[in-house]
Design a protein around this motif. Structure first.
Motif, PDB file in Angstrom:
ATOM      1  N   LEU A  32      -3.457  -3.432  -7.429  1.00  0.00           N
ATOM      2  CA  LEU A  32      -3.341  -2.466  -6.346  1.00  0.00           C
ATOM      3  C   LEU A  32      -3.425  -1.069  -6.949  1.00  0.00           C
ATOM      4  O   LEU A  32      -2.632  -0.726  -7.832  1.00  0.00           O
ATOM      5  N   THR A  33      -4.402  -0.286  -6.512  1.00  0.00           N
ATOM      6  CA  THR A  33      -4.539   1.082  -7.010  1.00  0.00           C
ATOM      7  C   THR A  33      -3.692   2.034  -6.160  1.00  0.00           C
ATOM      8  O   THR A  33      -3.255   1.681  -5.059  1.00  0.00           O
ATOM      9  N   GLU A  36      -5.386   2.443  -2.801  1.00  0.00           N
ATOM     10  CA  GLU A  36      -5.173   1.311  -1.895  1.00  0.00           C
ATOM     11  C   GLU A  36      -3.753   1.288  -1.335  1.00  0.00           C
ATOM     12  O   GLU A  36      -3.535   0.947  -0.169  1.00  0.00           O
ATOM     13  N   ALA A  37      -2.790   1.669  -2.159  1.00  0.00           N
ATOM     14  CA  ALA A  37      -1.392   1.600  -1.744  1.00  0.00           C
ATOM     15  C   ALA A  37      -0.970   2.773  -0.875  1.00  0.00           C
ATOM     16  O   ALA A  37      -0.223   2.585   0.086  1.00  0.00           O
ATOM     17  N   THR A  38      -1.431   3.964  -1.244  1.00  0.00           N
ATOM     18  CA  THR A  38      -0.926   5.167  -0.550  1.00  0.00           C
ATOM     19  C   THR A  38      -2.010   6.026   0.078  1.00  0.00           C
ATOM     20  O   THR A  38      -1.705   6.985   0.762  1.00  0.00           O
ATOM     21  N   GLY A  39      -3.265   5.714  -0.220  1.00  0.00           N
ATOM     22  CA  GLY A  39      -4.364   6.502   0.331  1.00  0.00           C
ATOM     23  C   GLY A  39      -4.639   7.806  -0.400  1.00  0.00           C
ATOM     24  O   GLY A  39      -5.447   8.604   0.063  1.00  0.00           O
ATOM     25  N   VAL A  40      -4.008   8.042  -1.552  1.00  0.00           N
ATOM     26  CA  VAL A  40      -4.221   9.296  -2.279  1.00  0.00           C
ATOM     27  C   VAL A  40      -5.694   9.459  -2.643  1.00  0.00           C
ATOM     28  O   VAL A  40      -6.402   8.485  -2.903  1.00  0.00           O
ATOM     29  N   GLN A  41      -6.147  10.678  -2.654  1.00  0.00           N
ATOM     30  CA  GLN A  41      -7.536  10.993  -2.997  1.00  0.00           C
ATOM     31  C   GLN A  41      -7.576  12.000  -4.144  1.00  0.00           C
ATOM     32  O   GLN A  41      -8.379  12.914  -4.151  1.00  0.00           O
ATOM     33  N   ASN A  42      -6.695  11.840  -5.117  1.00  0.00           N
ATOM     34  CA  ASN A  42      -6.666  12.757  -6.253  1.00  0.00           C
ATOM     35  C   ASN A  42      -6.976  11.984  -7.535  1.00  0.00           C
ATOM     36  O   ASN A  42      -7.511  10.879  -7.496  1.00  0.00           O
ATOM     37  N   GLU A  43      -6.601  12.554  -8.699  1.00  0.00           N
ATOM     38  CA  GLU A  43      -6.915  11.944  -9.985  1.00  0.00           C
ATOM     39  C   GLU A  43      -6.224  10.583 -10.197  1.00  0.00           C
ATOM     40  O   GLU A  43      -6.612   9.816 -11.071  1.00  0.00           O
ATOM     41  N   LYS A  45      -6.153   8.187  -7.828  1.00  0.00           N
ATOM     42  CA  LYS A  45      -6.637   7.207  -6.849  1.00  0.00           C
ATOM     43  C   LYS A  45      -7.120   5.890  -7.450  1.00  0.00           C
ATOM     44  O   LYS A  45      -6.884   4.832  -6.878  1.00  0.00           O
ATOM     45  N   ASP A  46      -7.778   5.908  -8.609  1.00  0.00           N
ATOM     46  CA  ASP A  46      -8.293   4.682  -9.210  1.00  0.00           C
ATOM     47  C   ASP A  46      -7.341   4.067 -10.241  1.00  0.00           C
ATOM     48  O   ASP A  46      -7.625   3.008 -10.798  1.00  0.00           O
ATOM     49  N   ALA A  64       1.273  -1.356 -14.869  1.00  0.00           N
ATOM     50  CA  ALA A  64       0.825  -0.185 -14.117  1.00  0.00           C
ATOM     51  C   ALA A  64       0.293   0.840 -15.100  1.00  0.00           C
ATOM     52  O   ALA A  64       0.697   0.864 -16.265  1.00  0.00           O
ATOM     53  N   ASP A  65      -0.633   1.664 -14.628  1.00  0.00           N
ATOM     54  CA  ASP A  65      -1.092   2.789 -15.430  1.00  0.00           C
ATOM     55  C   ASP A  65      -0.011   3.865 -15.412  1.00  0.00           C
ATOM     56  O   ASP A  65       0.598   4.143 -14.371  1.00  0.00           O
ATOM     57  N   ALA A  66       0.213   4.469 -16.545  1.00  0.00           N
ATOM     58  CA  ALA A  66       1.214   5.524 -16.661  1.00  0.00           C
ATOM     59  C   ALA A  66       0.747   6.774 -15.923  1.00  0.00           C
ATOM     60  O   ALA A  66      -0.414   7.153 -15.997  1.00  0.00           O
ATOM     61  N   VAL A  67       1.655   7.391 -15.214  1.00  0.00           N
ATOM     62  CA  VAL A  67       1.384   8.677 -14.592  1.00  0.00           C
ATOM     63  C   VAL A  67       1.683   9.774 -15.608  1.00  0.00           C
ATOM     64  O   VAL A  67       1.010  10.784 -15.657  1.00  0.00           O
TER      65      VAL A  67
END
Length: 136
Positions: A32-33, A36-43, A45-46, A64-67
């Motif tokens: 789940l990206t 897909e989870a929150t609808g974000v359209q920033n860096e 998103k993928d 999970a990918d680290a923020v």
């Protein structure tokens, strides 16, 4: 009762998951990206927000990918007990590729085959197997 589920924060969850699947056998159960989870359209998103992989049978590891940059060496090791020495040895050798072996996979005085390593992603592993009849 609860169920323990290791959760790894990674710089690249997809690559790290593929390495574990190739080393230990298994599959991606779900991904789940952030988009897909929150609808974000920033860096973000993928980036992977949540991934589940099954390895070495039915053992789930969440990733999970680290923020923020992840910290390696948290003092935690993942341990897998195999039914046979051959299975454990093969997984050990694959996980060790590009990593650092702390204790080679060998028969130990305390009666089991054991090896310890840190993989190329900085995750510590302990692999074991019981000796088969007549083996030691």
């Amino acid at each position: 009762m609860g169920t323990l589920k290791p959760y790894l924060i990674s710089e690249d969850a997809r690559s790290q998951a593929e390495f574990y699947i190739q080393s230990l056998g298994g599959e991606v159960v779900s991904v789940l990206t952030h988009e897909e989870a929150t609808g974000v359209q920033n860096e973000l998103k993928d980036k992977v927000m949540h991934m589940c992989i099954a390895v070495a049978g039915e053992n789930n590891i969440f990733m999970a990918d680290a923020v923020e940059p992840p910290t390696q060496g948290s003092g935690i090791s993942l341990s897998i007990a195999y039914n046979t020495e051959a299975e454990a040895r093969e997984a050990f050798e694959k996980l060790a590729a590009g990593g650092n072996v702390k204790f080679p996979f060998e028969f130990q005085p305390f009666g089991i085959f054991y090896g310890e390593l840190t993989d190329k992603f900085g995750v510590s592993w302990m692999l074991t197997s019981e000796p088969q009849a007549g083996q030691s």
